[in-house]
Design an enzyme around this catalytic site. Sequence first.
Site, PDB file in Angstrom:
ATOM      1  N   ARG A 119      17.765 -68.947  -8.592  1.00 28.26           N
ATOM      2  CA  ARG A 119      19.070 -68.395  -8.989  1.00 28.26           C
ATOM      3  C   ARG A 119      19.296 -68.471 -10.495  1.00 28.26           C
ATOM      4  O   ARG A 119      20.225 -67.831 -10.999  1.00 28.26           O
ATOM      5  CB  ARG A 119      20.199 -69.110  -8.241  1.00 28.26           C
ATOM      6  CG  ARG A 119      20.251 -68.729  -6.752  1.00 28.26           C
ATOM      7  CD  ARG A 119      21.548 -69.147  -6.085  1.00 28.26           C
ATOM      8  NE  ARG A 119      21.708 -68.507  -4.784  1.00 28.26           N
ATOM      9  CZ  ARG A 119      21.358 -69.060  -3.618  1.00 28.26           C
ATOM     10  NH1 ARG A 119      20.840 -70.273  -3.583  1.00 28.26           N
ATOM     11  NH2 ARG A 119      21.522 -68.407  -2.476  1.00 28.26           N
ATOM     12  N   GLN A 175      21.201 -67.773   6.427  1.00 27.99           N
ATOM     13  CA  GLN A 175      21.738 -68.885   5.640  1.00 27.99           C
ATOM     14  C   GLN A 175      22.615 -68.413   4.483  1.00 27.99           C
ATOM     15  O   GLN A 175      23.065 -69.225   3.677  1.00 27.99           O
ATOM     16  CB  GLN A 175      20.616 -69.799   5.161  1.00 27.99           C
ATOM     17  CG  GLN A 175      19.715 -69.244   4.084  1.00 27.99           C
ATOM     18  CD  GLN A 175      18.566 -70.174   3.794  1.00 27.99           C
ATOM     19  OE1 GLN A 175      17.673 -70.376   4.606  1.00 27.99           O
ATOM     20  NE2 GLN A 175      18.573 -70.807   2.618  1.00 27.99           N
ATOM     21  N   HIS A 182       8.606 -74.893  -6.872  1.00 28.77           N
ATOM     22  CA  HIS A 182       7.832 -74.565  -5.668  1.00 28.77           C
ATOM     23  C   HIS A 182       6.373 -75.009  -5.813  1.00 28.77           C
ATOM     24  O   HIS A 182       5.798 -75.593  -4.883  1.00 28.77           O
ATOM     25  CB  HIS A 182       7.856 -73.053  -5.421  1.00 28.77           C
ATOM     26  CG  HIS A 182       9.222 -72.472  -5.190  1.00 28.77           C
ATOM     27  ND1 HIS A 182       9.801 -71.587  -6.069  1.00 28.77           N
ATOM     28  CD2 HIS A 182      10.109 -72.649  -4.181  1.00 28.77           C
ATOM     29  CE1 HIS A 182      10.997 -71.224  -5.610  1.00 28.77           C
ATOM     30  NE2 HIS A 182      11.216 -71.865  -4.473  1.00 28.77           N
ATOM     31  N   LEU A 194       9.030 -67.513  -6.865  1.00 27.29           N
ATOM     32  CA  LEU A 194       8.443 -68.848  -7.039  1.00 27.29           C
ATOM     33  C   LEU A 194       8.455 -69.305  -8.491  1.00 27.29           C
ATOM     34  O   LEU A 194       8.251 -68.521  -9.417  1.00 27.29           O
ATOM     35  CB  LEU A 194       7.006 -68.840  -6.498  1.00 27.29           C
ATOM     36  CG  LEU A 194       6.874 -68.488  -5.015  1.00 27.29           C
ATOM     37  CD1 LEU A 194       5.410 -68.529  -4.588  1.00 27.29           C
ATOM     38  CD2 LEU A 194       7.699 -69.430  -4.143  1.00 27.29           C
TER      39      LEU A 194
HETATM   40  P1  AMP Z   1      14.007 -72.057  -2.139  1.00 26.00           P
HETATM   41  O1  AMP Z   1      12.928 -71.021  -2.341  1.00 26.00           O
HETATM   42  O2  AMP Z   1      15.026 -72.074  -3.216  1.00 26.00           O
HETATM   43  O3  AMP Z   1      14.564 -72.044  -0.751  1.00 26.00           O
HETATM   44  O4  AMP Z   1      13.262 -73.441  -2.289  1.00 26.00           O
HETATM   45  C1  AMP Z   1      12.137 -73.760  -1.501  1.00 26.00           C
HETATM   46  C2  AMP Z   1      11.857 -75.224  -1.643  1.00 26.00           C
HETATM   47  O5  AMP Z   1      11.594 -75.538  -3.005  1.00 26.00           O
HETATM   48  C3  AMP Z   1      13.038 -76.093  -1.194  1.00 26.00           C
HETATM   49  O6  AMP Z   1      12.554 -77.196  -0.465  1.00 26.00           O
HETATM   50  C4  AMP Z   1      13.647 -76.503  -2.501  1.00 26.00           C
HETATM   51  O7  AMP Z   1      14.317 -77.749  -2.430  1.00 26.00           O
HETATM   52  C5  AMP Z   1      12.426 -76.614  -3.385  1.00 26.00           C
HETATM   53  N1  AMP Z   1      12.805 -76.516  -4.796  1.00 26.00           N
HETATM   54  C6  AMP Z   1      13.588 -75.560  -5.371  1.00 26.00           C
HETATM   55  N2  AMP Z   1      13.770 -75.821  -6.675  1.00 26.00           N
HETATM   56  C7  AMP Z   1      13.105 -76.975  -6.937  1.00 26.00           C
HETATM   57  C8  AMP Z   1      12.920 -77.769  -8.105  1.00 26.00           C
HETATM   58  N3  AMP Z   1      13.459 -77.440  -9.281  1.00 26.00           N
HETATM   59  N4  AMP Z   1      12.180 -78.891  -7.997  1.00 26.00           N
HETATM   60  C9  AMP Z   1      11.627 -79.249  -6.816  1.00 26.00           C
HETATM   61  N5  AMP Z   1      11.759 -78.538  -5.685  1.00 26.00           N
HETATM   62  C10 AMP Z   1      12.497 -77.417  -5.736  1.00 26.00           C
END
Ligand code: AMP
Length: 284
Positions: free
Chosen positions: A178, A52, A28, A24
């Site tokens: 990432r 995925q 997030h 996180l």
């Molecule tokens: P992930 O853990 O990468 O699957 O992301 C979980 C959620 O957080 C997804 O809806 C992403 O689009 C959102 N998210 C990831 N990075 C960002 C960011 N920099 N700004 C806003 N939301 C994000």
Amino acid sequence: MKQMARQARAENRVIGLVPTMGALHEGHTSLIARAKRECSPVIASIFVNPKQFGPKEDFAKYPRTLESDTEKLIKNGVDALFAPEAPEIYPRDFATYVQVDGLSDRLEGRSRPGHFRGVTTVVMKLLQIVQPNFAYFGRKDAQQGRLIAQMARDLNLDSEIVVCPIVREADGLALSSRNAYLNQEERRAAAVLHRALSAAKKELEAGARDALHLQSVLQRMLSVERLAAVDYAEVVDAESFEPVVRVSRACYVLLAVFIGKARLIDNLYVEPRPNDSDELVFHL
Ligand code: AMP
């Protein structure tokens, strides 16, 4: 999880869900903050969804930091964490998938075959388990947000899909789990994505509307960075994600760029200012 959510529904509470894959960061927590303003309880999920990831992708080495994630969730006032194990979500005889036609095949879907089928399947399951009133997603994954909204509509889900702004580092790099893959030199190079999108924004502000022109500006900016290898740089309709010829309605300028081994995505969302035909509003 189902029992807790059922109880909250019985008490007429407004349930918010924030699905994540963990590791996180402030992207997030911005979703959690928004959910907290609109819902109680707020439930976060952490699940690194094997379905995925492609066979050559980074599933095995995706960062897993459950302990520090849990601390962050507590600090940010999340009421519950749903962190299932893969066999609970996908038992051996699992056989049902959700596929959004068309939208799933373009851009991210073309570069990552099967990716969106995995995403929509797991998000559908999370939405079924929790049945939240609102589910929060980041605009960094613009095509994903659009697909999930389409799925929710097509399958008559009772959850409203909320797409929230991108959170960035000081140099403009969009926060991403990432980014942890980047070494110091790559981290510096990664700022080129935001520089390219900013250049496109500047062109649009100056009146440019031609998609090919914008694409050449993106390519030119990206080509300056030796460590960057472009997967795609496109201007698409914000609804269909099909390429546009001109920016005359809501559009995304979308980037997918390899910096070293890390595949980074970012975007600029532009929409016409309401009641004004030519002026644009930018979300970067
Ligand atoms: P992930 O853990 O990468 O699957 O992301 C979980 C959620 O957080 C997804 O809806 C992403 O689009 C959102 N998210 C990831 N990075 C960002 C960011 N920099 N700004 C806003 N939301 C994000």
